[in-house]
Scaffold this motif. Structure first.
Motif, PDB file in Angstrom:
ATOM      1  N   VAL A  48       0.855  -1.185   0.000  1.00  0.00           N
ATOM      2  CA  VAL A  48       0.000   0.000   0.000  1.00  0.00           C
ATOM      3  C   VAL A  48       0.892   1.237   0.000  1.00  0.00           C
ATOM      4  N   ALA A  49       0.762   2.074  -1.025  1.00  0.00           N
ATOM      5  CA  ALA A  49       1.519   3.322  -1.106  1.00  0.00           C
ATOM      6  C   ALA A  49       0.567   4.470  -0.775  1.00  0.00           C
ATOM      7  N   SER A  50       1.082   5.441  -0.031  1.00  0.00           N
ATOM      8  CA  SER A  50       0.238   6.569   0.346  1.00  0.00           C
ATOM      9  C   SER A  50       1.075   7.828   0.479  1.00  0.00           C
ATOM     10  N   ASP A  51       0.364   8.959   0.393  1.00  0.00           N
ATOM     11  CA  ASP A  51       1.065  10.226   0.570  1.00  0.00           C
ATOM     12  C   ASP A  51       0.964  10.726   2.006  1.00  0.00           C
ATOM     13  N   THR A  52       0.252   9.985   2.853  1.00  0.00           N
ATOM     14  CA  THR A  52       0.180  10.254   4.291  1.00  0.00           C
ATOM     15  C   THR A  52       0.285   8.918   5.009  1.00  0.00           C
ATOM     16  N   PRO A  53       0.721   8.903   6.254  1.00  0.00           N
ATOM     17  CA  PRO A  53       0.786   7.626   6.978  1.00  0.00           C
ATOM     18  C   PRO A  53      -0.602   6.986   7.084  1.00  0.00           C
ATOM     19  N   ILE A  54      -0.666   5.683   6.835  1.00  0.00           N
ATOM     20  CA  ILE A  54      -1.912   4.936   6.924  1.00  0.00           C
ATOM     21  C   ILE A  54      -1.811   3.994   8.113  1.00  0.00           C
ATOM     22  N   ASP A  55      -2.818   4.009   8.951  1.00  0.00           N
ATOM     23  CA  ASP A  55      -2.855   3.170  10.133  1.00  0.00           C
ATOM     24  C   ASP A  55      -3.077   1.705   9.743  1.00  0.00           C
ATOM     25  N   ASP A  56      -2.357   0.793  10.406  1.00  0.00           N
ATOM     26  CA  ASP A  56      -2.521  -0.636  10.134  1.00  0.00           C
ATOM     27  C   ASP A  56      -3.966  -1.077  10.330  1.00  0.00           C
ATOM     28  N   ALA A  57      -4.627  -0.523  11.353  1.00  0.00           N
ATOM     29  CA  ALA A  57      -6.020  -0.885  11.629  1.00  0.00           C
ATOM     30  C   ALA A  57      -6.937  -0.476  10.486  1.00  0.00           C
ATOM     31  N   ALA A  58      -6.643   0.638   9.838  1.00  0.00           N
ATOM     32  CA  ALA A  58      -7.457   1.087   8.707  1.00  0.00           C
ATOM     33  C   ALA A  58      -7.294   0.129   7.533  1.00  0.00           C
ATOM     34  N   ILE A  59      -6.075  -0.321   7.296  1.00  0.00           N
ATOM     35  CA  ILE A  59      -5.842  -1.291   6.217  1.00  0.00           C
ATOM     36  C   ILE A  59      -6.565  -2.594   6.542  1.00  0.00           C
ATOM     37  N   ALA A  60      -6.432  -3.066   7.775  1.00  0.00           N
ATOM     38  CA  ALA A  60      -7.094  -4.309   8.182  1.00  0.00           C
ATOM     39  C   ALA A  60      -8.607  -4.199   8.041  1.00  0.00           C
ATOM     40  N   ALA A  61      -9.170  -3.050   8.388  1.00  0.00           N
ATOM     41  CA  ALA A  61     -10.619  -2.847   8.274  1.00  0.00           C
ATOM     42  C   ALA A  61     -11.057  -2.862   6.819  1.00  0.00           C
ATOM     43  N   ALA A  62     -10.263  -2.273   5.936  1.00  0.00           N
ATOM     44  CA  ALA A  62     -10.591  -2.268   4.509  1.00  0.00           C
ATOM     45  C   ALA A  62     -10.515  -3.680   3.936  1.00  0.00           C
ATOM     46  N   VAL A  63      -9.510  -4.441   4.349  1.00  0.00           N
ATOM     47  CA  VAL A  63      -9.376  -5.836   3.903  1.00  0.00           C
ATOM     48  C   VAL A  63     -10.567  -6.647   4.401  1.00  0.00           C
ATOM     49  N   ASP A  64     -10.956  -6.414   5.654  1.00  0.00           N
ATOM     50  CA  ASP A  64     -12.118  -7.098   6.235  1.00  0.00           C
ATOM     51  C   ASP A  64     -13.388  -6.757   5.450  1.00  0.00           C
ATOM     52  N   GLU A  65     -13.526  -5.501   5.076  1.00  0.00           N
ATOM     53  CA  GLU A  65     -14.687  -5.054   4.300  1.00  0.00           C
ATOM     54  C   GLU A  65     -14.751  -5.783   2.955  1.00  0.00           C
TER      55      GLU A  65
END
Length: 73
Positions: A48-65
């Motif tokens: 995952v590439a981003s221009d701002t720091p992305i929280d691990d929990a946010a990535i996990a929630a998106a994967v869960d979704e």
């Protein structure tokens, strides 16, 4: 610092086909700040590439979704 790219790598379990890859790419790609998502179906690796720091929990929630889960280290 402007232009600094952040990257995170997670392993997603349960993906079995290209539709799975598309679902994960779409959900993770919709997170605020994400500029790119690369998914390797064979290994489950998701970069995952981003221009701002992305929280691990946010990535996990998106994967869960998307219907999958992030493997715990």
């Amino acid at each position: 610092m402007v232009g600094l790219m952040n990257t995170k790598t997670v392993t997603v379990v349960g993906m079995t086909c290209q539709h799975c890859v598309s679902a994960v790419t779409e959900e993770v790609g919709a997170l605020d700040g994400v500029t790119g998502v690369t998914v390797d179906l064979a290994s489950g690796r998701v970069d995952v590439a981003s221009d701002t720091p992305i929280d691990d929990a946010a990535i996990a929630a998106a994967v869960d979704e998307a219907g999958y889960e992030v493997a715990q280290p």
